[in-house]
Design a protein around this motif. Sequence first.
Motif, PDB file in Angstrom:
ATOM      1  N   ASP A 114      -6.692   1.248   2.707  1.00  0.00           N
ATOM      2  CA  ASP A 114      -5.718   0.441   3.443  1.00  0.00           C
ATOM      3  C   ASP A 114      -5.465   1.038   4.827  1.00  0.00           C
ATOM      4  O   ASP A 114      -5.363   2.260   4.994  1.00  0.00           O
ATOM      5  N   LEU A 124      -2.309   4.187   6.206  1.00  0.00           N
ATOM      6  CA  LEU A 124      -1.830   5.212   5.278  1.00  0.00           C
ATOM      7  C   LEU A 124      -2.119   6.626   5.779  1.00  0.00           C
ATOM      8  O   LEU A 124      -1.371   7.562   5.470  1.00  0.00           O
ATOM      9  N   SER A 177      -8.632   0.104  -2.488  1.00  0.00           N
ATOM     10  CA  SER A 177      -7.269  -0.101  -2.004  1.00  0.00           C
ATOM     11  C   SER A 177      -6.296   0.759  -2.800  1.00  0.00           C
ATOM     12  O   SER A 177      -6.569   1.135  -3.952  1.00  0.00           O
ATOM     13  N   ALA A 178      -5.156   1.075  -2.196  1.00  0.00           N
ATOM     14  CA  ALA A 178      -4.144   1.868  -2.901  1.00  0.00           C
ATOM     15  C   ALA A 178      -3.686   1.151  -4.164  1.00  0.00           C
ATOM     16  O   ALA A 178      -3.460   1.785  -5.198  1.00  0.00           O
ATOM     17  N   THR A 191      -1.684  10.212   3.815  1.00  0.00           N
ATOM     18  CA  THR A 191      -0.998   9.887   2.560  1.00  0.00           C
ATOM     19  C   THR A 191      -1.848   8.991   1.665  1.00  0.00           C
ATOM     20  O   THR A 191      -1.469   8.732   0.528  1.00  0.00           O
ATOM     21  N   GLY A 192      -2.985   8.545   2.173  1.00  0.00           N
ATOM     22  CA  GLY A 192      -3.880   7.709   1.386  1.00  0.00           C
ATOM     23  C   GLY A 192      -5.067   8.463   0.826  1.00  0.00           C
ATOM     24  O   GLY A 192      -6.046   7.837   0.394  1.00  0.00           O
ATOM     25  N   PRO A 198       0.796  -1.223   0.000  1.00  0.00           N
ATOM     26  CA  PRO A 198       0.000   0.000   0.000  1.00  0.00           C
ATOM     27  C   PRO A 198       0.832   1.277   0.000  1.00  0.00           C
ATOM     28  O   PRO A 198       0.507   2.237  -0.706  1.00  0.00           O
ATOM     29  N   GLU A 199       1.916   1.283   0.773  1.00  0.00           N
ATOM     30  CA  GLU A 199       2.747   2.484   0.840  1.00  0.00           C
ATOM     31  C   GLU A 199       3.377   2.793  -0.512  1.00  0.00           C
ATOM     32  O   GLU A 199       3.486   3.962  -0.915  1.00  0.00           O
ATOM     33  N   ALA A 223       0.580   3.974  -2.936  1.00  0.00           N
ATOM     34  CA  ALA A 223       0.185   5.343  -2.623  1.00  0.00           C
ATOM     35  C   ALA A 223       1.235   6.339  -3.111  1.00  0.00           C
ATOM     36  O   ALA A 223       0.902   7.397  -3.663  1.00  0.00           O
ATOM     37  N   ASP A 224       2.498   5.996  -2.933  1.00  0.00           N
ATOM     38  CA  ASP A 224       3.560   6.880  -3.416  1.00  0.00           C
ATOM     39  C   ASP A 224       3.517   6.989  -4.933  1.00  0.00           C
ATOM     40  O   ASP A 224       3.761   8.058  -5.501  1.00  0.00           O
ATOM     41  N   HIS A 245      -2.849  16.210  -0.323  1.00  0.00           N
ATOM     42  CA  HIS A 245      -3.359  15.124   0.523  1.00  0.00           C
ATOM     43  C   HIS A 245      -4.459  15.732   1.386  1.00  0.00           C
ATOM     44  O   HIS A 245      -4.209  16.256   2.461  1.00  0.00           O
TER      45      HIS A 245
END
Length: 253
Positions: free
Chosen positions: A180, A183, A216-217, A186-187, A141-142, A145-146, A204
């Motif tokens: 997720d 996050l 989901s991301a 950041t999500g 997920p991280e 998201a990035d 954000h």
Amino acid sequence: MDYAAALLDETRAFGELIRAGDPEAAVPTCPGWNLTQLFRHYGRGNRWAAQIIAERMDGPLDPREVVDGKPPADTDAAIEWLHDGAQRVLDSVAQSGPDTPVWTFLGPRPASWWVRRRLHEATVHRADAALALGHDFTLAPELAADGIGELLDLVPALLVRNGSGSPLADDQSVHLHATDDGLGATGEWTVRRPAGSDTVSWSHEHGKGSVALRGSARDLFLAVTRRVPVAEADIAIFGDTAVWQNWIDHTAF
């Protein structure tokens, strides 16, 4: 996030998909390409970026001038060529200095900018290969998201390159919400077109948009990169779906 380690990991995972697949298999998410062409595109792209960094270029490099830009015919040697290209990006940044300004799609940026760019080139093309071969595509997920934020950073340059006009009207916005755990801010992403501007900006930010997508991301990443239509992903969409379609139509990478 350790972009350097992630770039090497994603490149290795991409290489293993290529090794296991039929070189002539079509890649539906890259119309007209097969796996061999996808492999060459990504592998040469790393060497292209590494050369821009190493030579501290202030303009783009002609892809035909990339040193060792063609992979060997032997599969094992070609995979080594792939891995070496990703490592060259990291070595070039270290040797030139991470803060040294070089050419990018967004104008001069620190050389280290290219590590993140090449990482997300790897994630999206690994998705291309996995989808083409019918494999599951997983992405932390991280990292997903990035990747969404990185793509949104590139959108102004895409609009200039494509000459397609703004994907949003003055009174329109797009909101993305990743479901997720962990996050946090950041999500979430809210994209707007500033009044009187031909481009877009994002933050954000939690809130409502003209259209909102929730999932989901990983699924949102595949949707914003145009790899999977929203209708085929586990994404809930709210609001004016025509706004989303217009966004997708105008942000081809």
